[in-house]
Design an enzyme around this catalytic site. Structure first.
Site, PDB file in Angstrom:
ATOM      1  CB  SER A 120      -3.478  18.629  90.272  1.00  0.00           C
ATOM      2  OG  SER A 120      -4.043  18.939  91.391  1.00  0.00           O
ATOM      3  CE1 TYR A 144      -7.581  18.872  87.494  1.00  0.00           C
ATOM      4  CE2 TYR A 144      -7.312  18.836  89.614  1.00  0.00           C
ATOM      5  CZ  TYR A 144      -6.916  19.316  88.489  1.00  0.00           C
ATOM      6  OH  TYR A 144      -5.970  20.127  88.468  1.00  0.00           O
ATOM      7  CE  LYS A 148      -4.521  18.806  85.349  1.00  0.00           C
ATOM      8  NZ  LYS A 148      -3.643  19.762  84.175  1.00  0.00           N
TER       9      LYS A 148
END
Ligand code: UDP
Length: 338
Positions: A120, A144, A148
């Site tokens: 991402s 988040y 990643k």
């Protein structure tokens, strides 16, 4: 033939994963979906077998890899909401890092040597310069993005130890839906801007909250790079070919290279559907970088990627039927071939 090898798609019942399965199938591959169906839809698995299993069940994942003679994995199954990751980081470390650990252990045991990771642009955090190249420092600002980044780093360690070659695809904002209408955009809960704006336009919810009016962007709202999900799916296919041709491990941005603010998105929804989106200006959402805009030139160079549908209004038109909206009449007529 290598190119017809079965490819395991974790999260193949989800939004991007199911579009990738369609693209794989159209290119002659067999997508083998592994999904626990916690957020995915069984009906979206149309192009190959579905193994209902949890990624954390390493034995079940290894068994599925071996049963289907898989030599490449595309890994989508993960939690992917910035706001939720701020409120519940444990979920993100468990699902995203725990899931990746289990998957890579299963891959190692089953002899899988090629992995494509859904990464991402959230791994970049708040970059100083736009557009973002792959050499931009990765300093994520929410759990988040941090999970990643850890997944990307894990791939490097597993390459050193077990020879797993990989491509980490750093997505910008996936949007739209299958132009053929075979797949829809559907998240539960829905937190993404374009679906929420379409739902507000369709009267399925109240006014949209525009999170932040005081960012240093042209109109004060956040800027993002929206990429059609079918373009993303094709990027994965190109990464498959790249790895099958012996390509070295790499990380690539998948974006359109064009930025749109939240207010511009709302105007594009109006243009795409003919309906004005009701909205309120609201405080900033925690964890949101002001702007994220891809430089997709390395992906173009390395795997031949290009966004075939960079037009935001068309992206929104393709998403609109998922929410019961159809394009305005003049647009419908304009699309009928002469
Ligand atoms: N956004 C917003 N209102 C909403 C949902 C999102 O203003 O109800 C904004 C959000 O702050 C961000 C952009 O829209 O700047 C895209 O958010 P989304 O959740 O779709 O994707 P993200 O960029 O967080 O992955």
């Amino acid at each position: 033939m290598t190119e017809r090898s079965p490819i395991m798609v974790t999260g193949g019942a989800g939004f991007i994963g199911s579009h990738a399965c369609k693209a794989l199938s159209e290119a002659g591959h067999l997508p083998v979906t592994l999904d626990n169906l916690s957020t995915g839809n069984r009906e979206a698995v149309k192009w190959g077998p579905l193994v209902v299993a949890d990624l954390q069940d390493t034995v079940a994942v290894q068994a599925a890899l071996q049963a289907h003679k898989v030599d490449m994995v595309m890994h989508f199954a993960a939690s992917a909401y910035v706001g939720e990751s701020m409120a519940n980081p444990a979920l993100y470390y468990q699902n995203n890092v725990g899931g990746m650990t289990s998957l890579l252990a299963a891959c190692t045991a089953a002899g899988v040597t090629k992995v494509i990771l859904s990464s991402s642009c959230a791994t970049y955090g708040i970059p100083e310069r736009m557009p973002i190249t792959e050499d931009t420092a990765q300093n994520p600002v929410n759990p988040y993005g941090r999970t990643k980044l850890i997944c990307e780093q894990m791939l490097k360690d597993f390459e050193s130890a077990h020879g797993i070659r990989h491509v980490a695809l750093r997505y910008f904002n996936a949007a739209g839906a299958d132009p053929d209408g075979e797949l829809f955009e559907c998240h539960d809960p829905e937190t993404h801007l374009i679906p929420l704006a379409l739902m507000a336009a369709a009267g399925q919810r109240g006014p949209l909250d525009v999170f932040g009016a005081d960012y240093a962007t042209r109109d004060g709202s956040c800027e993002r790079d929206y990429i059609h999900v079918s373009d993303l799916a094709r990027g994965h296919l190109q990464a498959v070919d790249y790895l099958n041709d012996g390509g070295e491990s790499c990380a690539l941005n998948l974006g359109s290279g064009q930025g749109h603010t939240v207010l511009e998105v709302l105007d594009a929804v109006r243009q795409a559907t003919g309906v004005t989106v009701p909205y309120n200006m609201s405080p900033r959402r925690a964890g949101d970088p002001p702007a994220l805009l891809a430089d997709p030139s390395r992906a173009a160079r390395v795997i031949g990627f290009e966004a075939r549908c960079p037009d935001l209004i068309q992206i929104i038109r393709d998403a609109a039927p998922s929410f019961g909206l159809t394009p305005p009449m003049e647009e419908t007529n304009a699309r009928i071939p002469a």
